[in-house]
Scaffold this active site. Sequence first.
Site, short mmCIF file in Angstrom:
data_model
loop_
_atom_site.label_atom_id
_atom_site.label_comp_id
_atom_site.label_asym_id
_atom_site.label_seq_id
_atom_site.Cartn_x
_atom_site.Cartn_y
_atom_site.Cartn_z
N SER A 1 32.06 36.63 39.05
CA SER A 1 32.65 37.75 38.36
C SER A 1 31.71 38.95 38.15
O SER A 1 32.19 40.03 37.81
CB SER A 1 33.17 37.30 37.00
OG SER A 1 32.10 36.86 36.18
N SER B 1 28.89 33.03 38.41
CA SER B 1 29.18 34.47 38.49
C SER B 1 28.00 35.41 38.67
O SER B 1 28.21 36.60 38.89
CB SER B 1 29.95 34.89 37.24
OG SER B 1 31.29 34.55 37.40
N LYS C 1 26.37 44.29 32.83
CA LYS C 1 27.75 43.84 33.02
C LYS C 1 28.58 44.17 31.78
O LYS C 1 28.08 44.08 30.66
CB LYS C 1 27.75 42.32 33.29
CG LYS C 1 29.10 41.74 33.65
CD LYS C 1 28.98 40.26 34.00
CE LYS C 1 30.31 39.64 34.37
NZ LYS C 1 30.18 38.21 34.73
N1 GLN Z 1 34.51 31.51 39.46
C1 GLN Z 1 34.24 30.91 38.20
C2 GLN Z 1 35.42 31.06 37.28
O1 GLN Z 1 36.32 31.74 37.63
C3 GLN Z 1 32.97 31.46 37.62
C4 GLN Z 1 33.13 32.43 36.54
C5 GLN Z 1 31.84 32.79 35.84
O2 GLN Z 1 30.77 32.26 36.13
N2 GLN Z 1 31.95 33.69 34.88
O3 GLN Z 1 35.46 30.53 36.22
#
Ligand code: GLN
Length: 477
Positions: free
Chosen positions: A153, A177, A78
């Site tokens: 994400s 994410s 990532k």
């Molecule tokens: N959807 C969550 C957020 O927007 C998770 C993000 C993540 O785990 N990086 O914060």
Amino acid sequence: MKLYEKSAYEIAAMLRSRKCSAKELLHDVMGRARELQPRLNAYITFNDQAENAAENADRLIAKGGDIPPLCGIPIAVKDNISTKGLRTTCASKMLENYIPPYSATAVELLEAAGAVIIGKTNMDEFAMGSASDTGAFGAVYNPADTAYSAGGSSGGSAAAVAGGGAVLALGSDTGGSVRQPASFCGAVGFCPSYGAVSRFGLIAFASSLDRIGSIGRNVRDVHMLHNIINASDIKDVTHIPKKFSKTLCGSLKGMRIGVPKELFDEYISDEVKSAVMNAVKLMERAGAIIKEVFLPSASAAVKAYYIISSAEASSNLARYDGVRYGFRADNCTTPAEMFRKSRTEGFGDEVKRRILLGTFVLSEGCFDRYYKRAAALRQKLCGEFDDIFTECDFIAAPVYPNAGILHGAERKPAELYAADICTVPSSLGGLPAVSIPCGRAGNGLPIGLQLIGRRCGDEELLDAAYGYELAGGGCDV
Ligand code: GLN
């Protein structure tokens, strides 16, 4: 079956028995990744040093003897995980040209284990989002149906693995994410206990929640990857000692699985509920004991998560001021103008929203009302988890209320935040959690089952997930 469709286990055996070379494998997987790129947009940068790494792996294999575990296996990373000499953007204009001078510990461990880093995957900007559509490099599309998002994400990592454009991938999970995109794409996504994988080199979003997780096409592959990156590291003060890994046996006999009523409430769609309940029944037939349990703070957990994560983000992202590194706006006459313009032009809307929210909840007069209450709620939630784990070994829940997120649909940020209800509780608790495919929705998209384990019970959790797979669980049950 094409090489790029094979599991990491099969490939590792093929490499060792010289049925294929690391270079052939890389060409196959890289070829697939490039072929998918116009459709999925899973990668931000391909690694032009990958070929050298594959040649090194082939030399090691030719020497024989002790071949490192991931030798020659193409792995995607990532784009918020630092890779020395390889651009790391966090999908942000702010870091568009940033080339880290060092690698994350997890990346160093992968390289030491012989892995071939194939490229850096697309994501939400600074990992803030749920549909991999807040970044500066365009959205990520779901390999099962490109009308849908790959989730977020870590959407690029999940889409690459599910589509065959990587054998394994690293993602990051702050509030879901790794698990949510894995579930949307039909992959396995594992978020380890907080501290089990060093955060050194993971570009910070919310430091008390951030974790590096593993994505693969089955539980054994994910276990193999996690075993390499799960190592003690003095460069991360929150690390916990390495747990020695066991071979997975996958027995669910006598395992007590708690089903929290609050995570199956009315906001969970019927098809997700029924796919997850079918998975629970399958585990029961394989010998697990199912219990109803209670997690009363679950829905308040979403609010606490967005307060705490935004507060931490507002502090972590203060460093992007155009002075030392990152984007700097042109034609500024004063330092104050340079800070303001660099941040205004360098960050996207979602990141700005979180910085503003975080700054607000930390401001004088608001700190007690928001931040302190969120921190207290987090404590309460941890107590509720402790109570559940006195009578259960694991918790089973959905990953996300719906099967997939349509591209381009009008969405209010608060609605998207509220939909994180199933993933954020374990994030606040620092508990390990894994998402495993457990069926398909009417729209053809995979649905994920989430299993949550005791803190530091990562091995046991992956073993239970493997048990579900052995019992016949998966996308097409
Ligand atoms: N959807 C969550 C957020 O927007 C998770 C993000 C993540 O785990 N990086 O914060």
